[in-house]
Motif scaffolding. Structure first.
Motif, mmCIF file in Angstrom:
data_model
loop_
_atom_site.group_PDB
_atom_site.id
_atom_site.type_symbol
_atom_site.label_atom_id
_atom_site.label_comp_id
_atom_site.label_asym_id
_atom_site.label_seq_id
_atom_site.Cartn_x
_atom_site.Cartn_y
_atom_site.Cartn_z
ATOM 1 N N ILE A 100 5.255 6.296 -4.277
ATOM 2 C CA ILE A 100 5.967 7.127 -3.307
ATOM 3 C C ILE A 100 5.498 6.757 -1.907
ATOM 4 O O ILE A 100 4.300 6.619 -1.662
ATOM 5 N N ASP A 101 6.443 6.598 -0.998
ATOM 6 C CA ASP A 101 6.158 6.415 0.420
ATOM 7 C C ASP A 101 6.895 7.482 1.197
ATOM 8 O O ASP A 101 7.826 8.121 0.680
ATOM 9 N N PHE A 102 6.498 7.655 2.450
ATOM 10 C CA PHE A 102 7.066 8.704 3.292
ATOM 11 C C PHE A 102 7.581 8.098 4.584
ATOM 12 O O PHE A 102 6.990 7.171 5.129
ATOM 13 N N MET A 103 8.708 8.652 5.038
ATOM 14 C CA MET A 103 9.291 8.202 6.290
ATOM 15 C C MET A 103 10.119 9.344 6.869
ATOM 16 O O MET A 103 10.820 10.043 6.131
ATOM 17 N N PHE A 104 10.020 9.529 8.164
ATOM 18 C CA PHE A 104 10.877 10.515 8.808
ATOM 19 C C PHE A 104 12.259 9.914 8.987
ATOM 20 O O PHE A 104 12.402 8.710 9.210
ATOM 21 N N ALA A 105 13.271 10.750 8.866
ATOM 22 C CA ALA A 105 14.658 10.276 8.914
ATOM 23 C C ALA A 105 15.012 9.662 10.259
ATOM 24 O O ALA A 105 15.928 8.859 10.353
ATOM 25 N N SER A 106 14.283 10.026 11.307
ATOM 26 C CA SER A 106 14.518 9.433 12.619
ATOM 27 C C SER A 106 13.181 9.342 13.342
ATOM 28 O O SER A 106 12.228 10.023 12.990
ATOM 29 N N SER A 128 0.834 -1.193 0.000
ATOM 30 C CA SER A 128 0.000 0.000 0.000
ATOM 31 C C SER A 128 0.875 1.251 0.000
ATOM 32 O O SER A 128 1.135 1.845 1.041
ATOM 33 N N PRO A 129 1.353 1.660 -1.182
ATOM 34 C CA PRO A 129 2.169 2.877 -1.222
ATOM 35 C C PRO A 129 1.319 4.093 -0.854
ATOM 36 O O PRO A 129 0.099 4.086 -1.030
ATOM 37 N N ALA A 130 1.959 5.123 -0.355
ATOM 38 C CA ALA A 130 1.232 6.331 0.055
ATOM 39 C C ALA A 130 0.689 7.088 -1.154
ATOM 40 O O ALA A 130 -0.389 7.678 -1.078
#
Length: 178
Positions: free
Chosen positions: A104-110, A89-91
């Motif tokens: 495209i997917d999203f992620m915070f670097a930390s 399930s991509p964003a």
């Protein structure tokens, strides 16, 4: 009866978004996610976008000439991959002219949950590669690097919305009269 300087709190005030029913806005993944309302000229509709990174990406997609449209809430894909049942399930699902699709997917670097999220995204990347789908992970680091570009597109998208429905023949006539 309210006095002149008081507001009657029982009377619902009209809202420019009163006609929008953002179903996904009620299903936030975190209690602190921002909800953005954005008119997409490429999709020709008003979108409700949850989270700053997806909003950032949607604005930049509006400026990409290869993008003909995008889906900010794509349906999950249920498949058998590497011998087991999987759901991907991509964003965002981006449709590009004369190019392969882009997820495209999203992620915070930390942050917390990062190892689990990284494993999930790695599996999605493997599946996308097996189906010749381009795959990209956007972080807040990329957003910070492209802030000026984002601001410029925000101004341009606002101008497009303001000019939508403008009678250009009348404008041209006024310019020639000057």
């Amino acid at each position: 009866m309210p006095v002149d300087d008081q507001v009657d709190r029982n009377f619902p005030l009209p809202s420019p978004f009163s006609r929008v029913r953002p179903a996904h806005a009620l299903e936030r993944s975190t209690a602190k996610a921002n909800v953005w309302f954005f008119h997409s000229p490429k999709n020709n509709k008003r979108l409700s976008i949850i989270g700053d990174l997806p909003y950032f990406q949607a604005v930049l997609l509006e400026g990409d000439v290869d993008v003909i449209g995008y889906d900010i809430h794509p349906e999950p894909i249920h498949v058998r991959f590497n011998g087991e049942d999987s759901t991907f399930s991509p964003a965002m699902h981006v449709f590009r002219e004369n190019k392969k699709p882009l997820w495209i997917d999203f992620m915070f670097a930390s942050g917390s949950g990062r190892p689990r999220k990284e494993a999930q995204l790695q599996r999605t990347a493997e599946y996308a590669a097996s189906k010749e789908i381009s795959y990209k992970i956007v972080t807040e680091v990329e957003a910070q690097k492209r802030q000026v570009f984002f601001d410029n597109w925000m101004m341009f998208c606002a101008a497009i919305v303001r000019c939508n429905g403008l009678d250009y023949q009348q404008v041209l006539k006024s310019v020639h009269e000057c």
